[in-house]
Design a protein around this motif. Structure first.
Motif, short mmCIF file in Angstrom:
data_model
loop_
_atom_site.label_atom_id
_atom_site.label_comp_id
_atom_site.label_asym_id
_atom_site.label_seq_id
_atom_site.Cartn_x
_atom_site.Cartn_y
_atom_site.Cartn_z
N ARG A 162 0.76 -1.25 -0.36
CA ARG A 162 0.23 -0.27 -0.12
C ARG A 162 0.98 1.41 0.41
O ARG A 162 0.61 2.13 -0.72
CB ARG A 162 -0.78 -0.03 1.47
N SER A 163 2.50 0.76 0.60
CA SER A 163 2.90 2.41 0.48
C SER A 163 3.45 2.73 -0.68
O SER A 163 3.21 4.23 -1.44
CB SER A 163 4.30 1.87 1.42
N LEU A 164 3.62 1.80 -1.84
CA LEU A 164 4.35 1.76 -3.45
C LEU A 164 3.01 2.78 -3.69
O LEU A 164 3.30 3.77 -4.15
CB LEU A 164 4.72 0.99 -3.50
N ILE A 165 1.76 2.37 -3.80
CA ILE A 165 0.45 2.55 -4.37
C ILE A 165 0.52 3.70 -3.58
O ILE A 165 -0.50 4.78 -4.49
CB ILE A 165 -0.99 1.64 -3.88
N GLN A 166 0.19 4.23 -2.12
CA GLN A 166 0.68 5.52 -2.03
C GLN A 166 1.06 6.64 -2.80
O GLN A 166 1.41 7.37 -2.69
CB GLN A 166 0.09 5.97 -0.27
N LYS A 167 2.21 6.16 -3.12
CA LYS A 167 3.92 7.30 -3.69
C LYS A 167 2.90 7.34 -4.81
O LYS A 167 3.03 8.31 -4.40
CB LYS A 167 4.56 6.33 -3.04
N ILE A 168 2.79 6.13 -5.18
CA ILE A 168 1.94 6.45 -6.79
C ILE A 168 1.06 7.49 -6.75
O ILE A 168 1.23 8.53 -8.20
CB ILE A 168 2.12 5.42 -7.82
N SER A 169 -0.23 7.28 -5.96
CA SER A 169 -1.39 8.01 -6.09
C SER A 169 -1.49 9.29 -5.74
O SER A 169 -2.12 10.04 -6.29
CB SER A 169 -2.02 7.29 -5.32
N ARG A 170 0.12 10.36 -5.38
CA ARG A 170 0.07 11.45 -5.27
C ARG A 170 0.12 12.35 -6.86
O ARG A 170 0.01 13.41 -6.93
CB ARG A 170 1.61 11.65 -4.43
N ARG A 171 0.51 11.40 -7.73
CA ARG A 171 0.51 12.31 -9.08
C ARG A 171 -1.00 12.36 -8.97
O ARG A 171 -1.49 13.16 -9.97
CB ARG A 171 1.44 11.52 -9.53
N TYR A 172 -2.03 11.30 -9.10
CA TYR A 172 -3.11 11.47 -9.42
C TYR A 172 -4.82 12.14 -8.37
O TYR A 172 -5.34 12.58 -8.71
CB TYR A 172 -3.41 10.33 -9.70
N ILE A 173 -3.46 12.38 -6.94
CA ILE A 173 -5.08 13.21 -6.03
C ILE A 173 -4.62 14.47 -5.49
O ILE A 173 -3.24 14.09 -5.38
CB ILE A 173 -4.56 11.85 -4.92
N ALA A 174 -4.74 15.32 -5.93
CA ALA A 174 -4.71 16.81 -5.30
C ALA A 174 -3.34 16.68 -3.76
O ALA A 174 -2.67 17.15 -3.64
CB ALA A 174 -5.33 17.50 -5.08
N GLY A 175 -4.66 15.27 -2.92
CA GLY A 175 -3.83 15.73 -1.31
C GLY A 175 -4.87 14.93 0.09
O GLY A 175 -5.92 14.35 -0.56
N ASP A 176 -4.40 15.32 0.84
CA ASP A 176 -5.59 14.48 1.66
C ASP A 176 -6.86 15.90 1.65
O ASP A 176 -7.34 15.35 2.80
CB ASP A 176 -5.11 14.75 2.64
N ASN A 177 -6.66 17.11 1.84
CA ASN A 177 -7.47 18.18 2.30
C ASN A 177 -7.74 19.04 1.18
O ASN A 177 -7.67 19.50 0.07
CB ASN A 177 -6.92 18.97 3.87
N LEU A 178 -8.99 19.97 1.68
CA LEU A 178 -9.26 20.78 0.48
C LEU A 178 -8.01 21.77 0.47
O LEU A 178 -8.30 22.64 -0.27
CB LEU A 178 -10.88 21.59 1.50
N ASP A 179 -7.56 22.01 1.31
CA ASP A 179 -6.27 22.98 1.05
C ASP A 179 -5.71 22.68 0.13
O ASP A 179 -5.32 23.37 -0.76
CB ASP A 179 -5.27 23.69 1.92
N ASP A 180 -5.43 21.51 -0.29
CA ASP A 180 -3.92 20.78 -1.32
C ASP A 180 -5.21 20.94 -2.68
O ASP A 180 -5.17 20.78 -3.96
CB ASP A 180 -4.02 19.08 -0.54
N ALA A 181 -6.28 20.61 -2.55
CA ALA A 181 -7.34 20.26 -3.82
C ALA A 181 -7.65 21.81 -4.25
O ALA A 181 -7.21 21.68 -5.40
CB ALA A 181 -8.63 20.02 -3.43
N VAL A 182 -7.58 22.97 -3.65
CA VAL A 182 -7.54 24.53 -3.99
C VAL A 182 -6.48 24.63 -5.02
O VAL A 182 -6.59 25.06 -5.28
CB VAL A 182 -8.27 24.97 -2.85
N ALA A 183 -5.18 24.59 -4.14
CA ALA A 183 -4.06 25.24 -4.74
C ALA A 183 -3.74 23.68 -5.53
O ALA A 183 -3.17 24.97 -7.11
CB ALA A 183 -3.01 24.04 -3.69
#
Length: 302
Positions: free
Chosen positions: A17-38
């Protein structure tokens, strides 16, 4: 390489799961709304519109559904206050569709009313076939009163030919995608069970139906061959660029999305955020095996 990527996609349950999480950072803005807004702000600067999605589906209890509705209200407030060129995408099961239809409809209506007041569009996502009829009925009730609501339809389902007719008769905006959920073969168009390209003629037929009826359609695909066919359809029927838009996932097929934008077409990027990154990543990797290639290269380097 394509075969290897596909094999990797099916091997995801055995990948750390740790590897998938690392790769997913390219496809997901982040954990919270501030990440998405940026992320949205940067995409807007580049010329893209955006759809924001709060990760998660199938709420396990009504409190979780209420919390998701509150998060969407925070998203809409951020879009309005910060002047973002963005809409939202909502999965009804995240609002309790499978728990209590009345509660789900109340949450959905709250979101659509606020969004409509501020001229923000809302797309109701389509989920697996256990939800399809419920979601179409929910959309029918709400769309009569609220014009800023659209619905996603999945081209790999046989029933979409029937479902699209009521929508085009009412000129309801819609989003056409291939479909991602694992369904019974009897529910699918011929060949879709084992060949994603078999969906293309049906996808194109639904887009053409929207063009024929003057219904706005969001064309959600990364399939280069299918996009080329859509562009030929646009040219042959002299369809204006205000009649449709292309939609793509964050971090996927970026050269293609840039090319379409450069050609003068509207391109909207789907930007998810939240803590349910694993379930989203697994679904997307299976849909787009090229992503699995990034994981394979990471495994080799580690």
């Amino acid at each position: 390489m394509q075969l290897l990527n596909t094999l990797m996609a099916h091997a995801m349950p055995w990948i750390p799961r740790s590897l998938i999480q690392k790769i997913s950072r390219r496809y997901i803005a982040g954990d919270n709304l501030d990440d998405a807004v940026a992320c949205v702000r940067q995409l807007n600067i580049l010329g893209f519109d955006v759809t924001i999605d709060v990760l998660g589906e199938s709420a396990s209890n009504l409190q979780q559904a209420a919390d998701t509705a509150c998060e969407y209200m925070r998203v809409l407030t951020a879009i309005q206050e910060q002047g973002l060129k963005a809409s939202v995408s909502v999965k009804p099961t995240a609002l309790g569709l499978l728990l209590d239809m009345q509660h789900c409809e109340q949450h959905m209506e709250q979101i659509v009313v606020f969004a409509g007041h501020h001229q923000i569009s809302v797309c109701m996502d389509m989920e697996d076939v256990a939800c399809t009829q419920k979601e179409i009925e929910l959309f029918a009730r709400l769309s009569v009163r609220y014009s800023k609501l659209s619905l996603a339809l999945q081209a790999y389902l046989l029933r979409t030919y029937q479902d699209i007719e009521a929508l085009v008769q009412n000129r309801s905006s819609m989003r056409i995608c291939k479909g991602i959920y694992l369904e019974e073969r009897s529910q699918l168009v011929d060949g879709a069970w084992h060949d994603r390209s078999a969906i293309n003629p049906h996808f194109l037929a639904h887009v053409a139906r929207c063009f024929d009826t003057g219904t706005f359609v969001a064309i959600a695909t990364h399939d280069c061959a299918l996009i080329a066919q859509v562009l030929e359809l646009v040219r042959s029927r002299d369809i204006g660029t205000d009649a449709f838009e292309f939609q793509m996932l964050l971090g996927v097929c970026e050269p293609l999305r840039d090319k379409l934008l450069g050609m003068g077409f509207s391109v909207r990027i789907y930007v998810p955020y939240g803590k349910d990154w694993y379930g989203y990543s697994i679904r997307r990797i299976k849909e787009n095996p090229q992503i699995a290639g990034h994981i394979l290269r990471s495994l080799i380097r580690s």
